[in-house]
Design an enzyme around this catalytic site. Structure first.
Site, PDB file in Angstrom:
ATOM      1  N   TRP A 324       9.116  57.559  29.320  1.00 28.50           N
ATOM      2  CA  TRP A 324       7.784  58.058  28.975  1.00 28.50           C
ATOM      3  C   TRP A 324       7.744  59.575  29.073  1.00 28.50           C
ATOM      4  O   TRP A 324       7.102  60.245  28.261  1.00 28.50           O
ATOM      5  CB  TRP A 324       6.736  57.446  29.912  1.00 28.50           C
ATOM      6  CG  TRP A 324       5.343  57.939  29.654  1.00 28.50           C
ATOM      7  CD1 TRP A 324       4.422  57.399  28.794  1.00 28.50           C
ATOM      8  CD2 TRP A 324       4.694  59.073  30.260  1.00 28.50           C
ATOM      9  NE1 TRP A 324       3.263  58.135  28.827  1.00 28.50           N
ATOM     10  CE2 TRP A 324       3.395  59.163  29.711  1.00 28.50           C
ATOM     11  CE3 TRP A 324       5.094  60.019  31.203  1.00 28.50           C
ATOM     12  CZ2 TRP A 324       2.503  60.171  30.091  1.00 28.50           C
ATOM     13  CZ3 TRP A 324       4.206  61.012  31.569  1.00 28.50           C
ATOM     14  CH2 TRP A 324       2.931  61.070  31.026  1.00 28.50           C
ATOM     15  N   HIS A 325       8.457  60.114  30.050  1.00 28.12           N
ATOM     16  CA  HIS A 325       8.449  61.563  30.232  1.00 28.12           C
ATOM     17  C   HIS A 325       9.226  62.282  29.143  1.00 28.12           C
ATOM     18  O   HIS A 325       8.946  63.462  28.877  1.00 28.12           O
ATOM     19  CB  HIS A 325       9.015  61.924  31.610  1.00 28.12           C
ATOM     20  CG  HIS A 325       8.071  61.673  32.739  1.00 28.12           C
ATOM     21  ND1 HIS A 325       7.899  60.437  33.315  1.00 28.12           N
ATOM     22  CD2 HIS A 325       7.207  62.502  33.378  1.00 28.12           C
ATOM     23  CE1 HIS A 325       6.994  60.520  34.277  1.00 28.12           C
ATOM     24  NE2 HIS A 325       6.558  61.761  34.335  1.00 28.12           N
ATOM     25  N   GLY A 326      10.167  61.643  28.522  1.00 24.60           N
ATOM     26  CA  GLY A 326      10.896  62.326  27.458  1.00 24.60           C
ATOM     27  C   GLY A 326      12.074  61.516  26.966  1.00 24.60           C
ATOM     28  O   GLY A 326      12.658  60.709  27.704  1.00 24.60           O
TER      29      GLY A 326
END
Length: 489
Positions: A324-326
């Site tokens: 989700w963060h990257g």
């Protein structure tokens, strides 16, 4: 438009003046228009995707509200999930999985077609408003929330500018009722919101942006700085940089919303005072960790299943949290590390209790907690290496060299650090002061509400404090419109 920009300094007072000057029935429309203007200031085309998400999820929620059973509502749930998660996949993950599949096929000498990469620019905040909208849809599907019938109100829930691009990820049950109320001008509330915004700005421009001047040279070129003391210094600096940056943004968002009469949920609660990794995740980015708990971990079975499956659920959730963060292997490893920490923490709980009894730590809870805080901080700081590194190879290089160079004498290590920081000595001094003040304020804030403590002080002392904080920001802050770290997610 950044909270720490001149653009916002002009935009926000205008919004406040118009908001409290207009009749209540027009205020939500003003906020909606202001929110879209705020978002389009990055790139006007972003608004098309935001509006499409809003239209689809509004209609899906409306149709589900007319159907009596979950089975009947399920197609609309699937349509919304496919649209939202599909959008995230196309804009954020397609190229990552494409590259991974091609590398795997080449490694296994399998035939494969040349799939072109998408040259799409990631819309700012798409992960945040997508998760917020998905949470609303799931709540309507489950019957925990009545679908919002007013389209303008729902559109404002998705696009409200204080938390549009980096959270907190709010729930429909918390925010939608607030958009139905008439908020009166409240001097004390406005001062409280502005005070919170000032504190958030201090954490961003004095703490985080100063620390970035020390962090970036090392993490952007780790092979030029292979000495362990420098790598440890940069890792510790980033540990406080990301906290100052993200919690500073959250304070700015919560403060701006409070000025306008709205309350956001707390997103950080002194996370570096945690005595275990599970406690850390109850204190860090609370809106995201609770979102994953309620909409992914619990539906997977949570901890109510067999131990091995529960451990698998934890690992799966944190691997997905990392992605989700990257779309990068570094984030996947960062999430996997935290998942592993949590699994080991759960599995080893009986052994920890036994060890505490045998060593006498059980009779000294303060010492035991202090030891737990130290260990947790080291584990979290180590994981931040993978979060910040530009590539997995850089992260592994830093990890391998953390303990190199410590065989030097204390004098030699000190000289090494001074030589590195000779161009950054003012920044290092300011950053150390800022971190110390931030930790001191939040340490006392964990024992008493900072707002209550401030309001208990005499009027003159309060305003001396406000003036001092303003001067610190003006004289020590970096005002080059540096973006917030979480804007990239």
């Amino acid at each position: 438009m950044l909270f720490n920009s001149l653009h916002f300094l002009v935009f926000f007072p205008i919004v406040i003046g118009l908001y409290y000057g207009l009749p209540p029935r027009w205020r939500n429309l003003l906020l909606l228009l202001a929110s879209y203007y705020f978002y389009m200031s990055w790139r006007a085309a972003y608004a098309i995707l935001l509006l499409a998400t809003t239209l689809l999820d509004y209609y899906s929620g409306y149709r589900m509200s007319q159907l009596p059973t979950k089975r009947a509502r399920r197609p609309w749930l699937y349509l919304s999930l496919a649209s939202n998660l599909g959008t995230l996949f196309i804009f954020k993950y397609f190229n990552f999985f494409r590259d991974a599949a091609l590398q795997l096929a080449e490694a296994l000498h399998l035939p494969h077609a040349a799939v072109p990469a998408f040259g799409l620019l990631l819309p700012v905040g798409v992960s945040f408003y997508t998760f917020q909208s998905v949470g609303y849809i799931v709540d309507v599907y489950q019957g925990r929330l009545e679908a919002e019938r007013n389209f303008g109100r729902f559109a404002l829930f998705v696009a409200f500018f204080p938390q549009l691009v980096a959270g907190p990820i709010e729930r429909g049950g918390h925010m939608l009722p607030q958009f139905r109320r008439r908020h009166k001008f409240d001097y004390a509330r406005i001062v409280s919101g502005l005070r919170l915004m000032a504190w958030g700005l201090f954490k961003k421009v004095v703490v985080a942006d100063r620390l970035a001047l020390l962090v970036n040279p090392v993490f952007n070129n780790p092979r030029q700085h292979p000495e362990g003391p420098l790598l440890v210094l940069a890792t510790l600096a980033f540990t406080f940089q990301i906290y100052g940056d993200f919690s500073g943004y959250t304070d700015l968002a919560r403060g701006a919303a409070r000025v306008l009469g709205f309350d956001f949920n707390l997103n950080f609660r002194q996370p570096y005072q945690s005595a275990s990794v599970p406690e850390f995740w109850r204190r860090w980015h609370i809106s995201l960790s609770s979102w994953f708990r309620d909409y992914l971990y619990i539906p997977l079975g949570g901890s109510r299943v067999a131990p091995l499956r529960a451990y698998g659920n934890l690992l799966a959730v944190f691997l997905i949290s990392g992605l989700w963060h990257g779309a990068n292997w570094t984030f996947l490893v960062w999430g996997g590390l935290h998942g592993l920490y949590l699994v080991l923490s759960t599995w080893a709980r009986p052994a920890r209790e036994w060890l505490a009894q045998r060593t006498g730590l059980a009779a000294h809870p303060g010492l035991r907690r202090g030891l737990g805080v130290g260990i947790t901080f080291v584990l979290v700081a180590y994981a931040w290496i993978f979060f910040r590194a530009n590539s997995l190879s850089d992260a592994l290089f830093i990890s391998r060299h953390l303990f190199s160079g410590w065989q030097l004498s204390g004098r030699a290590v000190g000289t090494l650090l001074l030589d590195f920081s000779q161009h950054y000595r003012p920044e290092l001094a300011v950053a150390a002061f800022g971190v110390g003040l931030m930790l001191l304020v939040e340490y006392f804030g964990s024992r008493r509400s900072p707002q209550a403590w401030v309001m208990a002080q005499p009027f003159v002392l309060r305003w001396v404090g406000y003036l001092s904080l303003t001067l610190l920001i003006l004289y020590l802050g970096i005002f080059n419109s540096t973006s917030f770290i979480y804007f990239q997610f």
